[in-house]
Enzyme design. Sequence first.
Site, PDB file in Angstrom:
ATOM      1  CD  GLU A 197      -3.614  -0.636   2.342  1.00 40.09           C
ATOM      2  OE1 GLU A 197      -2.786  -0.881   3.172  1.00 40.09           O
ATOM      3  OE2 GLU A 197      -4.352  -1.462   1.946  1.00 40.09           O
ATOM      4  CD  GLU A 231      -3.407  -6.332   2.589  1.00 41.61           C
ATOM      5  OE1 GLU A 231      -4.606  -5.603   3.095  1.00 41.61           O
ATOM      6  OE2 GLU A 231      -2.566  -5.514   2.843  1.00 41.61           O
TER       7      GLU A 231
HETATM    8  C1  BG6 Z   1      -4.750  -2.556   4.791  1.00 37.27           C
HETATM    9  C2  BG6 Z   1      -2.530  -3.000   5.395  1.00 37.27           C
HETATM   10  O1  BG6 Z   1      -4.578  -1.346   5.010  1.00 37.27           O
HETATM   11  O2  BG6 Z   1      -5.603  -2.935   5.397  1.00 37.27           O
HETATM   12  C3  BG6 Z   1      -2.968  -3.955   6.497  1.00 37.27           C
HETATM   13  O3  BG6 Z   1      -2.129  -3.799   4.372  1.00 37.27           O
HETATM   14  C4  BG6 Z   1      -4.236  -4.216   7.196  1.00 37.27           C
HETATM   15  O4  BG6 Z   1      -1.702  -3.649   7.237  1.00 37.27           O
HETATM   16  C5  BG6 Z   1      -5.727  -4.909   6.366  1.00 37.27           C
HETATM   17  O5  BG6 Z   1      -4.421  -5.000   8.284  1.00 37.27           O
HETATM   18  C6  BG6 Z   1      -6.666  -3.514   7.107  1.00 37.27           C
HETATM   19  O6  BG6 Z   1      -7.136  -2.891   7.584  1.00 37.27           O
HETATM   20  P1  BG6 Z   1      -6.738  -2.586   9.444  1.00 37.27           P
HETATM   21  O7  BG6 Z   1      -6.944  -1.743  10.170  1.00 37.27           O
HETATM   22  O8  BG6 Z   1      -8.159  -3.591  10.031  1.00 37.27           O
HETATM   23  O9  BG6 Z   1      -6.055  -4.188   9.943  1.00 37.27           O
END
Ligand code: BG6
Length: 477
Positions: A180, A374
């Site tokens: 990201e 993701e």
């Molecule tokens: C993304 C990241 O922003 O979202 C992860 O690459 C992160 O590291 C994921 O954990 C989910 O976000 P959060 O804040 O719910 O952990």
Amino acid sequence: MRNMRKDFLWGGATAANQCEGGWKEGNRGMAIVDMIPWGENRFPVMRGEMDYKTLPEDSYYPGREAIDMYGHYKEDIALFAEMGFKCYRFSFSWSRIFPSGEEETPNEEGLKFYGDFIDELLKYGIEPVVTICHFDIPLALVEKYGSWKSRKVIDCYVKYCDAIFNRFKDKVTYWITFNEINMLLHLPFMGAGIQFAEGEDPRLVKYQAAHNELVASAMATRLGHQINPDFKFGCMLAAGNFYPYSCNPEDVWESLGRDRENYFFIDVQARGEYPAYAKKLFEREGITLETGPDDHKILKENTVDFISFSYYSSRCASTSEEVIAKSTSGNVMKSIRNPHLEVSEWGWQIDPLGLRITLNTLYDRYEKPLFIVENGLGAVDQVEEDGSISDDYRIQYLEAHIKEMMKAVDEDGVDLLGYTPWGCIDLVSASTGEMKKRYGFIYVDKDNQGKGTLKRSRKKSFEWYKNVIATNGRILK
Ligand code: BG6
């Protein structure tokens, strides 16, 4: 999926900073995550506005132990294999390999740890997908050089890449240079170790750091392709389109601008040059970057092989003050609340069709293979007396998103390499530092205060996802 690649990479994703722990094991050096606390000081530190050195002594740092994958990786990988993972996305902790970022030679214990880890994956036929830098940098480089503000760090990153590319050249094919990368604009310390000194212009600092990361990414790509021409390099975007809140052209223009803030990074990494709109922005804002004589050539000649991205939600943009007041959260970037969408318990808007829209937008724009690295739902799970966890809400979320992903491939012709839902095993939330915000198919017994046995157990979604993979996405129920 009729048009799906035969070798489609179903799997899961995590990152060292949120699951590995073992912060003092194997000669690892301190990293930024070790200084990001839980609680009210978390966001000020992550935004680079509060110096971690001023934190109270009794602060709790959830990333230091996390879920101790360092000590549990064999058990965890066995569970991934049981689900039938074809690939697993994880990150290396940079300071495990170069504890201060500047040693002459890499830390053998760190390389051995990742070597064993990768061998364990390969034993089950799981393809490793390595993020080289996931919200991670040795703390020593922050203190000595101000992190990515300095071009010195480009050399340190390339040296780190040289060590891991050579060591794992026959075992790893997929590399993601920065997780990201656009997060640097929103949470500069968490994203890139950036803190602001008095009198510094934050916009200039951020875009200078961004330039340095972009050059480092291109240099890593060049080096990696020299070491093994079969290596595949990806950039990684926190994606999710901005929709205009209304059809008022002012809102449409605003949403285009907000999207460009994020695409800027990928435009450079995929097309090899700064887009016209960015040059104009820099001109307007008086942002003059310090560049090396070959930077633009390096960027031009070393574009990425694939575009990877995270997708959790879409966003909305408007110019109306009244509408802006109705904001909600969503992967750190605040968005106006879209009245057509439900939100998660953390206020993230749930928009499965938005994934198809994002896939199409990125494919139209770059015409390179995409990789969803993701996606997922952060939710509170209830452990029943018999130990079972019925996470139907998570199944529902993933099912809806996978359906849209398949339509993008089947009906729209998007070339997609794989799908790795985030936090396939529960881990520490990057934004809030909570354990309670869970994404996994595998439950980990640990709470927000760091208490728990770390015992792993299968949730209902575990069997469900196993079936999705076994049927190549044909059976989603
Ligand atoms: C993304 C990241 O922003 O979202 C992860 O690459 C992160 O590291 C994921 O954990 C989910 O976000 P959060 O804040 O719910 O952990």
